[in-house]
Design a protein around this motif. Structure first.
Motif, PDB file in Angstrom:
ATOM      1  N   MET A  74       0.886  -0.950   0.027  1.00 50.03           N
ATOM      2  CA  MET A  74       0.226  -0.193  -0.008  1.00 50.03           C
ATOM      3  C   MET A  74       1.206   1.537   0.439  1.00 50.03           C
ATOM      4  O   MET A  74       2.055   0.919   0.443  1.00 50.03           O
ATOM      5  N   SER A  75       0.391   2.445  -0.326  1.00 53.33           N
ATOM      6  CA  SER A  75       1.029   3.758  -0.453  1.00 53.33           C
ATOM      7  C   SER A  75      -0.045   4.551  -0.418  1.00 53.33           C
ATOM      8  O   SER A  75      -0.653   4.766  -0.901  1.00 53.33           O
ATOM      9  N   GLY A  76       0.684   5.926  -0.129  1.00 50.59           N
ATOM     10  CA  GLY A  76      -0.076   7.724   0.400  1.00 50.59           C
ATOM     11  C   GLY A  76       0.050   8.146  -0.500  1.00 50.59           C
ATOM     12  O   GLY A  76       0.899   8.305  -1.605  1.00 50.59           O
ATOM     13  N   LEU A  77      -0.596   9.320  -0.994  1.00 51.01           N
ATOM     14  CA  LEU A  77      -0.366  11.058  -1.590  1.00 51.01           C
ATOM     15  C   LEU A  77       1.265  10.657  -1.253  1.00 51.01           C
ATOM     16  O   LEU A  77       2.190  10.628  -0.446  1.00 51.01           O
ATOM     17  N   LEU A  78       1.826  11.535  -2.661  1.00 51.96           N
ATOM     18  CA  LEU A  78       3.471  12.143  -3.174  1.00 51.96           C
ATOM     19  C   LEU A  78       3.804  12.890  -2.006  1.00 51.96           C
ATOM     20  O   LEU A  78       2.661  13.961  -1.494  1.00 51.96           O
ATOM     21  N   LYS A  79       5.051  12.582  -1.433  1.00 56.44           N
ATOM     22  CA  LYS A  79       4.931  13.014  -0.389  1.00 56.44           C
ATOM     23  C   LYS A  79       5.197  15.090  -1.125  1.00 56.44           C
ATOM     24  O   LYS A  79       5.766  16.598  -0.302  1.00 56.44           O
ATOM     25  N   SER A  80       6.422  14.567  -2.361  1.00 60.67           N
ATOM     26  CA  SER A  80       6.681  15.605  -2.588  1.00 60.67           C
ATOM     27  C   SER A  80       6.625  15.887  -4.313  1.00 60.67           C
ATOM     28  O   SER A  80       6.418  15.351  -4.960  1.00 60.67           O
ATOM     29  N   ALA A  81       6.596  16.937  -4.641  1.00 62.23           N
ATOM     30  CA  ALA A  81       5.957  17.416  -6.056  1.00 62.23           C
ATOM     31  C   ALA A  81       7.479  17.250  -6.559  1.00 62.23           C
ATOM     32  O   ALA A  81       7.444  17.292  -8.150  1.00 62.23           O
ATOM     33  N   LYS A  82       8.670  17.086  -5.978  1.00 63.30           N
ATOM     34  CA  LYS A  82       9.489  16.773  -7.281  1.00 63.30           C
ATOM     35  C   LYS A  82       9.981  15.160  -8.139  1.00 63.30           C
ATOM     36  O   LYS A  82      10.559  15.772  -8.523  1.00 63.30           O
ATOM     37  N   SER A  83       9.531  14.646  -7.298  1.00 62.93           N
ATOM     38  CA  SER A  83       9.104  13.283  -7.635  1.00 62.93           C
ATOM     39  C   SER A  83       8.785  13.195  -8.991  1.00 62.93           C
ATOM     40  O   SER A  83       8.600  12.430  -9.693  1.00 62.93           O
ATOM     41  N   ILE A  84       8.120  13.932  -9.964  1.00 63.69           N
ATOM     42  CA  ILE A  84       6.595  14.186 -10.563  1.00 63.69           C
ATOM     43  C   ILE A  84       7.459  15.104 -11.504  1.00 63.69           C
ATOM     44  O   ILE A  84       8.329  16.111 -11.920  1.00 63.69           O
ATOM     45  N   VAL A  85       8.061  13.765 -12.810  1.00 66.08           N
ATOM     46  CA  VAL A  85       8.095  13.460 -14.220  1.00 66.08           C
ATOM     47  C   VAL A  85       8.041  14.533 -15.009  1.00 66.08           C
ATOM     48  O   VAL A  85       6.724  13.059 -15.924  1.00 66.08           O
ATOM     49  N   PRO A  86       7.133  15.532 -15.707  1.00 65.30           N
ATOM     50  CA  PRO A  86       6.276  15.893 -16.854  1.00 65.30           C
ATOM     51  C   PRO A  86       6.546  14.781 -17.839  1.00 65.30           C
ATOM     52  O   PRO A  86       7.761  14.390 -18.498  1.00 65.30           O
ATOM     53  N   LEU A  87       5.113  14.302 -18.642  1.00 62.60           N
ATOM     54  CA  LEU A  87       5.780  13.900 -20.009  1.00 62.60           C
ATOM     55  C   LEU A  87       4.776  14.415 -21.320  1.00 62.60           C
ATOM     56  O   LEU A  87       4.056  15.324 -21.129  1.00 62.60           O
ATOM     57  N   LEU A  88       5.029  14.225 -22.270  1.00 60.25           N
ATOM     58  CA  LEU A  88       5.276  14.942 -23.185  1.00 60.25           C
ATOM     59  C   LEU A  88       5.848  16.487 -23.645  1.00 60.25           C
ATOM     60  O   LEU A  88       6.829  17.091 -22.793  1.00 60.25           O
ATOM     61  N   ASP A  89       4.837  17.963 -23.002  1.00 64.42           N
ATOM     62  CA  ASP A  89       4.865  18.715 -23.819  1.00 64.42           C
ATOM     63  C   ASP A  89       4.056  19.705 -21.797  1.00 64.42           C
ATOM     64  O   ASP A  89       3.309  21.050 -22.094  1.00 64.42           O
ATOM     65  N   ARG A  90       3.634  18.625 -20.893  1.00 61.88           N
ATOM     66  CA  ARG A  90       3.276  19.324 -20.040  1.00 61.88           C
ATOM     67  C   ARG A  90       3.902  20.288 -19.441  1.00 61.88           C
ATOM     68  O   ARG A  90       5.467  20.273 -18.798  1.00 61.88           O
ATOM     69  N   VAL A  91       3.712  20.577 -18.494  1.00 62.92           N
ATOM     70  CA  VAL A  91       4.001  21.380 -17.360  1.00 62.92           C
ATOM     71  C   VAL A  91       4.193  21.935 -16.103  1.00 62.92           C
ATOM     72  O   VAL A  91       2.585  21.291 -16.145  1.00 62.92           O
ATOM     73  N   LEU A  92       4.426  21.627 -14.968  1.00 55.41           N
ATOM     74  CA  LEU A  92       3.755  21.251 -13.089  1.00 55.41           C
ATOM     75  C   LEU A  92       4.163  22.874 -12.833  1.00 55.41           C
ATOM     76  O   LEU A  92       5.117  23.346 -13.126  1.00 55.41           O
ATOM     77  N   VAL A  93       3.074  22.891 -12.682  1.00 52.44           N
ATOM     78  CA  VAL A  93       2.694  24.181 -11.735  1.00 52.44           C
ATOM     79  C   VAL A  93       2.016  24.135 -10.534  1.00 52.44           C
ATOM     80  O   VAL A  93       1.044  23.825  -9.959  1.00 52.44           O
ATOM     81  N   GLN A  94       3.237  25.110  -9.628  1.00 52.70           N
ATOM     82  CA  GLN A  94       2.406  25.746  -8.234  1.00 52.70           C
ATOM     83  C   GLN A  94       1.347  26.771  -8.356  1.00 52.70           C
ATOM     84  O   GLN A  94       2.371  27.920  -8.415  1.00 52.70           O
ATOM     85  N   ARG A  95      -0.033  26.718  -7.749  1.00 53.82           N
ATOM     86  CA  ARG A  95      -0.959  28.375  -8.161  1.00 53.82           C
ATOM     87  C   ARG A  95       0.247  28.747  -6.761  1.00 53.82           C
ATOM     88  O   ARG A  95       0.001  28.122  -5.540  1.00 53.82           O
ATOM     89  N   VAL A  96       0.040  30.077  -6.986  1.00 53.18           N
ATOM     90  CA  VAL A  96       0.357  31.006  -5.881  1.00 53.18           C
ATOM     91  C   VAL A  96      -1.014  31.158  -5.462  1.00 53.18           C
ATOM     92  O   VAL A  96      -1.882  31.376  -5.697  1.00 53.18           O
ATOM     93  N   LYS A  97      -0.619  31.157  -4.155  1.00 51.18           N
ATOM     94  CA  LYS A  97      -1.809  31.343  -2.743  1.00 51.18           C
ATOM     95  C   LYS A  97      -2.727  32.892  -2.685  1.00 51.18           C
ATOM     96  O   LYS A  97      -1.482  33.698  -2.670  1.00 51.18           O
ATOM     97  N   ALA A  98      -3.557  33.347  -2.782  1.00 54.28           N
ATOM     98  CA  ALA A  98      -3.684  34.284  -2.386  1.00 54.28           C
ATOM     99  C   ALA A  98      -3.174  35.133  -1.355  1.00 54.28           C
ATOM    100  O   ALA A  98      -3.079  34.583  -0.829  1.00 54.28           O
ATOM    101  N   GLU A  99      -3.252  36.324  -1.599  1.00 51.43           N
ATOM    102  CA  GLU A  99      -3.478  36.933   0.309  1.00 51.43           C
ATOM    103  C   GLU A  99      -4.615  36.530   0.939  1.00 51.43           C
ATOM    104  O   GLU A  99      -6.391  36.595   0.457  1.00 51.43           O
ATOM    105  N   ALA A 100      -4.303  36.034   2.203  1.00 54.85           N
ATOM    106  CA  ALA A 100      -5.362  35.848   2.900  1.00 54.85           C
ATOM    107  C   ALA A 100      -5.928  36.668   4.295  1.00 54.85           C
ATOM    108  O   ALA A 100      -6.859  36.498   4.739  1.00 54.85           O
ATOM    109  N   LYS A 101      -5.364  37.611   3.900  1.00 57.96           N
ATOM    110  CA  LYS A 101      -5.824  38.867   5.270  1.00 57.96           C
ATOM    111  C   LYS A 101      -5.988  40.091   4.214  1.00 57.96           C
ATOM    112  O   LYS A 101      -5.627  40.366   3.213  1.00 57.96           O
ATOM    113  N   THR A 102      -6.851  40.257   4.982  1.00 54.63           N
ATOM    114  CA  THR A 102      -7.605  41.906   4.321  1.00 54.63           C
ATOM    115  C   THR A 102      -6.766  43.260   4.268  1.00 54.63           C
ATOM    116  O   THR A 102      -5.973  42.602   5.282  1.00 54.63           O
ATOM    117  N   ALA A 103      -6.982  44.214   3.879  1.00 54.96           N
ATOM    118  CA  ALA A 103      -5.620  45.241   4.575  1.00 54.96           C
ATOM    119  C   ALA A 103      -5.463  45.749   5.209  1.00 54.96           C
ATOM    120  O   ALA A 103      -4.440  46.156   5.646  1.00 54.96           O
TER     121      ALA A 103
END
Lengths: 107, 107, 107, 107, 107, 107, 107
Positions: D1-30
C-alpha cells in the motif's frame, strides 16, 4: 410539377456514395403466419444498385468505393440518406466508408 | 425475401474492420448454479473471426489491421456494430483501432 | 465457456496503449483505523505492467510510448478502459498520451 | 500500500506538460483581518516546478515547451490535471499551450 | 503569499496571444447624467498592450500576430482569458486570430 | 473615455474577414403602410464595406477573400460578429467563407 | 431601401456552392383532388440553377463542383441555406459535397 422517382435506376450517386436497397426480412413466422409490418425486423443487409465515381482526398489520392453493383452488403442500423420512390419503395445512399462488410453468397 | 445470415463465415469485413465473436461468460456460479441470462456478466473478451484488407490513409500510407483470424482479444464495453445471426447468435464489427489488446493464451 | 482473465500478464496492449495497475491508497487512518472501501481515496498513481508497440501516424512517423514496464506513473482521474480480472483485481488500458507524468522513486 | 506523493519533486511531466504550483492569494484584508478559506480568491498566477521534454508533432517538428523551471506564469481558471500531495498541498499539470503568459518579475 | 498583479506591464503573452485593455464606454448620458455601472454598455473596442512571439504551425510555418502594441482593435463580445489586476483593473488575453479588426484612428 | 465608433470607415478587417452592411428591407407594405420595426423581415442581402488582407493557411497557401468593396452579397441568417456604431447603425464582420453568394446587379 | 430579390438569376454562388430550386411535389391526389400545402410532401429532388467556381483546398488542389447548370439532383432533407425570393419563391444554396446524386432523366 412532378412526383416521386419511378425507378432507382435513374439515381447516379455522387462522390463515394453507394445506392443500396435494404433486403426485406421474412414477413412470415416459421409456421407460415404473416407478421404485421412493424414486427418485421429491419435487417442490416442490402444489395448495391449503383456506385459513385469516388473523390480526390485532401492529398490528391483518388478514393474509389470498395463495393460494386450487385454486391450483397451489411449496412449500419442508422445513417445514410433514405430516398422514397414511387410504389412505396425506398432506397438508401451511404458513404462507401459506412458500408460495414460484404456478404459472400457462396458460404 | 430472406432472413438473418446463417453463418458469420459469409461476412467479409471492409476497410480496417475486424469481425469478433464475444466470449460468453460463465453462466454458472462456482457451486454449479445456473445464472439467469441478465446476471451473466458481459466479458470484454472475444475471438477474431475475420479481418478487413485495411485502407490507405490521407497520406497514402497503407494501414493494415494488427490482429489476425483466431486471435483472442480484449474489446471495449461499447462501440462496434453488432450483427444478429440466425440461431440467436451475434457477432460484432469493430474498427481495428478500437481493439484494446491481444490475450496471450500461453500465459 | 470461459471467465475473467486470471492474470494481467496475458494482456498484450495494441498500438500505443499502456497497461497500468492503479496503486491502492492507504486503507488505514494515521492512527491505524481501517477506512471503509468507499472512503479510500482513488490515487492517480499506478505501475506500468505492459506497453504496446506504438503506431505509425498519418505522416509515416513511428510513435513509440514514452513509458516502460515497471515505471511508476501519474494517471488521469478519468479515461482509459478498465479490465476486470479474476479475484476482484482491476487493470486499466490508457493511450500513452493520456499518461500525465512519471514518478521518480529516488526523490 | 502507499499514500499521496510527499513532494512534487518526484513528478516528471511527460510530452509538453508543465508542472505548476498555484500562488496562494493574500489570506488577509488590507487591514490585517484573516479571510476564511472560501473567500480567498483563486489567483491565476503560478510558479513552474518542472517541464516535460516536448513531443514530435504529426509533421515531425519537435515542439519544446516555452516556459522553464522557476518562471512565474499566468494560468487559466480551468483546465489542467490537479495532483494532491501529502500535507494538503496541490500542484497542477498543464499542457504548455494552455499557459497564458509569463510574469516578468522585474516590472 | 502574494496578491493581484499591480501592473499589466509585467505580463508577457505566450504563443500568438495578445494582451488587450478594453476601452471603457461613456459613463455619462449626452446630457451629462452619470449612468450606473451595469447600464454602461461593454464596448468591443480595446487597446493592445503586449503581443506574444507567435508560434510555428504543424507545417513549420512561423505565424506572427498581425497587431502591434498601441493598436486600437475591435474584440469579440466573448472569448479570451480575463486577468484581474490590483485596483479593480482588468485586461484580457486573446488569441491573435480572435481579434476582429483594427480601428484606424485617423478616420 | 470614449463611445461607439462614429463610422464604419475606421474599421480595418483582419485575416479573411469581410465588413458588411445589411440591406434594410422595405419598411412599407405595397400599399404604402409603414410596418413596425419588428415586422420588417431581416433580408440576407448586404453591401461589402471593407475586406481583410487574407491569411496563409497551414500549408503556406495564401487565401485571399473572393469578394471586394462595393459587391452586393447574400449573407447567412446567423453567424458573424455584429458591431454597433453611433447613430443606431450596425455592421457585421463575416469570415469570407461564410459569405454565400454575390448578387449580380445587372440581372 | 430594397426588397427580396426578384430573380434567382442574379445569385452568383461562391466557393463550391450550388444554387438549387427544389422541385414541387404533385399537389393533387391520383384522383385529381388538390392537397392542402402542408400535406404536399417535400421531395428531395431539385434543379441546378447556378454553380460556384470551386475552391483551392489546404493542399493546393483545385476542387470543382461535380454538378452543372440544368442537372436534376437529389438533395438532402436538411442543410443548405434557403433564400426567399419575391413572389413567394425559394431557392437553396448547398455545398457541392452535400448534393447526394444526379437524376438521369433518360431512365
Amino acid at each position: 410539377m412532378s412526383g416521386l422517382l419511378k425507378s432507382a435506376k435513374s439515381i447516379v450517386p455522387l462522390l463515394d456514395r453507394v445506392l443500396v436497397q435494404r433486403v426485406k426480412a421474412e414477413a412470415k413466422t416459421a409456421s407460415g403466419l404473416y407478421l404485421p409490418e412493424k414486427n418485421v425486423e429491419k435487417l442490416n443487409q442490402g444489395k448495391v444498385l449503383a456506385v459513385g465515381p469516388g473523390f480526390t482526398d485532401a492529398n490528391g489520392n483518388k478514393v474509389i468505393p470498395q463495393v460494386k453493383v450487385g454486391d450483397n452488403v451489411l449496412i449500419p442500423q442508422y445513417g445514410g440518406s433514405s430516398i422514397k420512390l414511387a410504389g412505396d419503395e425506398e432506397v438508401i445512399l451511404f458513404r462507401d466508408s459506412e458500408i460495414l462488410a460484404k456478404i459472400n453468397p457462396d458460404v
